[in-house]
Motif scaffolding. Sequence first.
Motif, PDB file in Angstrom:
ATOM      1  N   ARG A 144       1.372  -1.902   0.077  1.00  0.00           N
ATOM      2  CA  ARG A 144      -0.224  -0.175  -0.031  1.00  0.00           C
ATOM      3  C   ARG A 144       0.754   1.030  -0.773  1.00  0.00           C
ATOM      4  N   LEU A 145       2.213   1.188   0.539  1.00  0.00           N
ATOM      5  CA  LEU A 145       2.910   2.330   0.625  1.00  0.00           C
ATOM      6  C   LEU A 145       3.236   2.337  -0.554  1.00  0.00           C
ATOM      7  N   LEU A 146       4.366   1.528  -1.459  1.00  0.00           N
ATOM      8  CA  LEU A 146       4.192   2.154  -2.619  1.00  0.00           C
ATOM      9  C   LEU A 146       2.995   1.843  -3.652  1.00  0.00           C
ATOM     10  N   ARG A 147       1.893   1.677  -3.483  1.00  0.00           N
ATOM     11  CA  ARG A 147       1.193   2.425  -4.494  1.00  0.00           C
ATOM     12  C   ARG A 147       0.740   3.604  -4.301  1.00  0.00           C
ATOM     13  N   GLU A 148       1.133   3.380  -2.867  1.00  0.00           N
ATOM     14  CA  GLU A 148       0.755   5.233  -2.621  1.00  0.00           C
ATOM     15  C   GLU A 148       1.812   6.417  -3.156  1.00  0.00           C
ATOM     16  N   LEU A 149       2.808   5.534  -3.068  1.00  0.00           N
ATOM     17  CA  LEU A 149       3.552   6.548  -4.583  1.00  0.00           C
ATOM     18  C   LEU A 149       3.574   6.564  -5.424  1.00  0.00           C
ATOM     19  N   LEU A 150       3.605   5.620  -6.349  1.00  0.00           N
ATOM     20  CA  LEU A 150       3.393   5.301  -7.755  1.00  0.00           C
ATOM     21  C   LEU A 150       2.429   6.209  -8.075  1.00  0.00           C
ATOM     22  N   LYS A 151       0.647   5.973  -7.050  1.00  0.00           N
ATOM     23  CA  LYS A 151      -0.191   7.578  -7.481  1.00  0.00           C
ATOM     24  C   LYS A 151       0.159   8.883  -7.599  1.00  0.00           C
ATOM     25  N   ASN A 152       1.585   8.961  -6.812  1.00  0.00           N
ATOM     26  CA  ASN A 152       1.468  10.414  -6.789  1.00  0.00           C
ATOM     27  C   ASN A 152       3.230  10.841  -6.657  1.00  0.00           C
ATOM     28  N   CYS A 153       3.949   9.927  -7.959  1.00  0.00           N
ATOM     29  CA  CYS A 153       5.236  10.071  -8.148  1.00  0.00           C
ATOM     30  C   CYS A 153       5.847  10.116  -9.013  1.00  0.00           C
ATOM     31  N   VAL A 154       4.246  11.508  -9.608  1.00  0.00           N
ATOM     32  CA  VAL A 154       4.598  11.876 -11.128  1.00  0.00           C
ATOM     33  C   VAL A 154       4.277  13.593 -11.058  1.00  0.00           C
ATOM     34  N   ASP A 155       4.867  14.830 -11.825  1.00  0.00           N
ATOM     35  CA  ASP A 155       4.306  16.249 -11.711  1.00  0.00           C
ATOM     36  C   ASP A 155       2.997  16.342 -10.952  1.00  0.00           C
ATOM     37  N   SER A 156       3.952  15.673  -9.229  1.00  0.00           N
ATOM     38  CA  SER A 156       2.903  15.956  -8.435  1.00  0.00           C
ATOM     39  C   SER A 156       4.464  16.499  -7.039  1.00  0.00           C
ATOM     40  N   THR A 157       3.116  17.557  -5.887  1.00  0.00           N
ATOM     41  CA  THR A 157       4.203  18.015  -5.384  1.00  0.00           C
ATOM     42  C   THR A 157       3.531  17.937  -3.871  1.00  0.00           C
ATOM     43  N   TRP A 158       4.806  17.128  -3.315  1.00  0.00           N
ATOM     44  CA  TRP A 158       4.030  16.860  -1.393  1.00  0.00           C
ATOM     45  C   TRP A 158       4.924  18.259  -0.375  1.00  0.00           C
ATOM     46  N   SER A 159       3.911  18.552   0.294  1.00  0.00           N
ATOM     47  CA  SER A 159       4.179  19.412   1.540  1.00  0.00           C
ATOM     48  C   SER A 159       4.768  18.381   2.564  1.00  0.00           C
ATOM     49  N   GLU A 160       5.525  19.041   3.296  1.00  0.00           N
ATOM     50  CA  GLU A 160       7.325  18.831   4.164  1.00  0.00           C
ATOM     51  C   GLU A 160       6.060  17.463   5.173  1.00  0.00           C
ATOM     52  N   PRO A 161       5.677  17.929   5.696  1.00  0.00           N
ATOM     53  CA  PRO A 161       4.358  17.312   7.038  1.00  0.00           C
ATOM     54  C   PRO A 161       4.083  15.686   5.906  1.00  0.00           C
ATOM     55  N   ASP A 162       3.509  15.818   4.542  1.00  0.00           N
ATOM     56  CA  ASP A 162       3.053  15.171   4.400  1.00  0.00           C
ATOM     57  C   ASP A 162       4.824  14.107   3.851  1.00  0.00           C
ATOM     58  N   VAL A 163       5.327  14.428   3.599  1.00  0.00           N
ATOM     59  CA  VAL A 163       6.603  13.928   2.552  1.00  0.00           C
ATOM     60  C   VAL A 163       7.157  12.831   4.501  1.00  0.00           C
ATOM     61  N   ASP A 164       7.019  13.521   5.648  1.00  0.00           N
ATOM     62  CA  ASP A 164       7.827  13.482   7.221  1.00  0.00           C
ATOM     63  C   ASP A 164       7.270  12.317   7.598  1.00  0.00           C
ATOM     64  N   ASP A 165       5.818  12.454   7.215  1.00  0.00           N
ATOM     65  CA  ASP A 165       4.306  11.356   8.002  1.00  0.00           C
ATOM     66  C   ASP A 165       4.430  10.235   6.551  1.00  0.00           C
ATOM     67  N   TYR A 166       4.745  10.227   5.363  1.00  0.00           N
ATOM     68  CA  TYR A 166       5.074   8.896   4.993  1.00  0.00           C
ATOM     69  C   TYR A 166       6.685   8.158   5.275  1.00  0.00           C
ATOM     70  N   LEU A 167       7.231   9.338   5.255  1.00  0.00           N
ATOM     71  CA  LEU A 167       8.944   8.390   5.722  1.00  0.00           C
ATOM     72  C   LEU A 167       8.646   7.938   7.219  1.00  0.00           C
ATOM     73  N   ASN A 168       7.986   8.333   8.061  1.00  0.00           N
ATOM     74  CA  ASN A 168       7.658   7.496   9.430  1.00  0.00           C
ATOM     75  C   ASN A 168       7.012   6.539   8.842  1.00  0.00           C
ATOM     76  N   ARG A 169       6.372   6.611   8.828  1.00  0.00           N
ATOM     77  CA  ARG A 169       5.477   4.748   8.663  1.00  0.00           C
ATOM     78  C   ARG A 169       6.472   3.732   7.920  1.00  0.00           C
ATOM     79  N   VAL A 170       6.744   4.737   6.762  1.00  0.00           N
ATOM     80  CA  VAL A 170       8.307   3.282   6.542  1.00  0.00           C
ATOM     81  C   VAL A 170       8.985   3.171   7.055  1.00  0.00           C
ATOM     82  N   LYS A 171       9.809   4.185   8.196  1.00  0.00           N
ATOM     83  CA  LYS A 171      10.191   3.412   9.178  1.00  0.00           C
ATOM     84  C   LYS A 171       9.722   2.894   9.483  1.00  0.00           C
ATOM     85  N   SER A 172       8.796   3.068  10.288  1.00  0.00           N
ATOM     86  CA  SER A 172       7.839   2.628  11.864  1.00  0.00           C
ATOM     87  C   SER A 172       8.108   0.397  11.245  1.00  0.00           C
ATOM     88  N   LEU A 173       7.740   0.987   9.797  1.00  0.00           N
ATOM     89  CA  LEU A 173       7.243  -1.196   9.517  1.00  0.00           C
ATOM     90  C   LEU A 173       8.859  -1.173   9.048  1.00  0.00           C
TER      91      LEU A 173
END
Length: 385
Positions: free
Chosen positions: A140-169
């Motif tokens: 699910r983490l990979l699919r979430e990234l694949l949906k938002n990895c082309v011509d997409s802008t993330w806020s820093e909190p969104d990036v940190d949240d995603y990164l924290n979820r990856v590290k937690s896993l």
Amino acid sequence: MTKEQTNQATQLQLEGYSLRDIGAQLGVDKNAVDRALKKEPPLAGAVVPTTELIKRGITSEAVELGKLDLTLSHEREMAKLNLRQEELTIQRRQVELDGERVNNDKKLLALREEQGVRELQAEEERVTAQQELFVNKFNRLLRELLKNCVDSTWSEPDVDDYLNRVKSLRIKVSKFCDNQAIEEEELALHHNLKELTKLIEQTKENDSHFFNSDVDFDYDKNQIQVIKSWLVDTFDKAYKKPAKKSHSNDGSDEEDPTDGEDNDVDNSVEGEEELLSTFNELLSELIDNCDDTEWEVSECNDYQNRVEAFQAKLLEFIDELEDDFNADQQCITVNTQALLEIITDREIIKDENNETVTLSATNRQKRVLEALQIDDFWDEIEPLV
């Protein structure tokens, strides 16, 4: 009669002679013999018959003592016999108790073995469920990234949240491997989590905006293909070191053997997005028309047919998935069934005749409908607490 005659008369009487015979032998009158015998005590050492003693009115202490001795002897023998019977009864009961104890020990052993088997099965099921949970979360983490990895802008909190979820896993997978004595370095999941963490950190470092903390995600086709290759179908999928790229001297391009697999992944992701979008559109259509909205009967039937057709298409798509998709736990399947039941059960229809129906939902029913909306195809229903 003289003393000697009396003694002779006594002896003759013991031998069974009558008074007349005794008198004749001694030359005296039988009456005199009778008087002499009555006055004379029995001879010392002589055995006097009991009948004779009774005739004489004599009570023998020896006879009474003999009777008493016989009685006591009998009682002693009976007491010994009773005691022996009690001992045998106790021994028999002890044997029965020993047998019962052996049977109880066997039953206890069997119960412990059954309990051990059940605990082992439960542990295996728990481990398998945990592994499946890790795989599903990672994908699910990979699919979430694949949906938002082309011509997409993330806020820093969104990036940190995603990164924290990856590290937690990553941490949870490592702890799980330690507890289960699994060599995590041999798992593709472990290495793919490391690569995903490195990718997000590099993206954050290299593609952050100069004037704000937003991060641009715009991966090229090759990078997207790499991300798709990280998808895993099982927890114990073995890690394979990436092969070194060979460069052809003639500069010709070699066909990538994984292109077919990548196309399958693309089609799968596109299919998921299409199904998710269709479901939310169907749900929104019903929500927008549930405030005393009048529909023709044909429109209502058409809507129900579209929901049923969507459910059939969804189930067909799920059957083709290679991923572990639990239809009883995934929101897309559970909520589709709930939506269909709301329509078929006529829960939000207030008035109905041969030509029209009026859709009217209570506040509670509206909240139920709104809660059916789904953000991700792979979202799971919240477990009951």
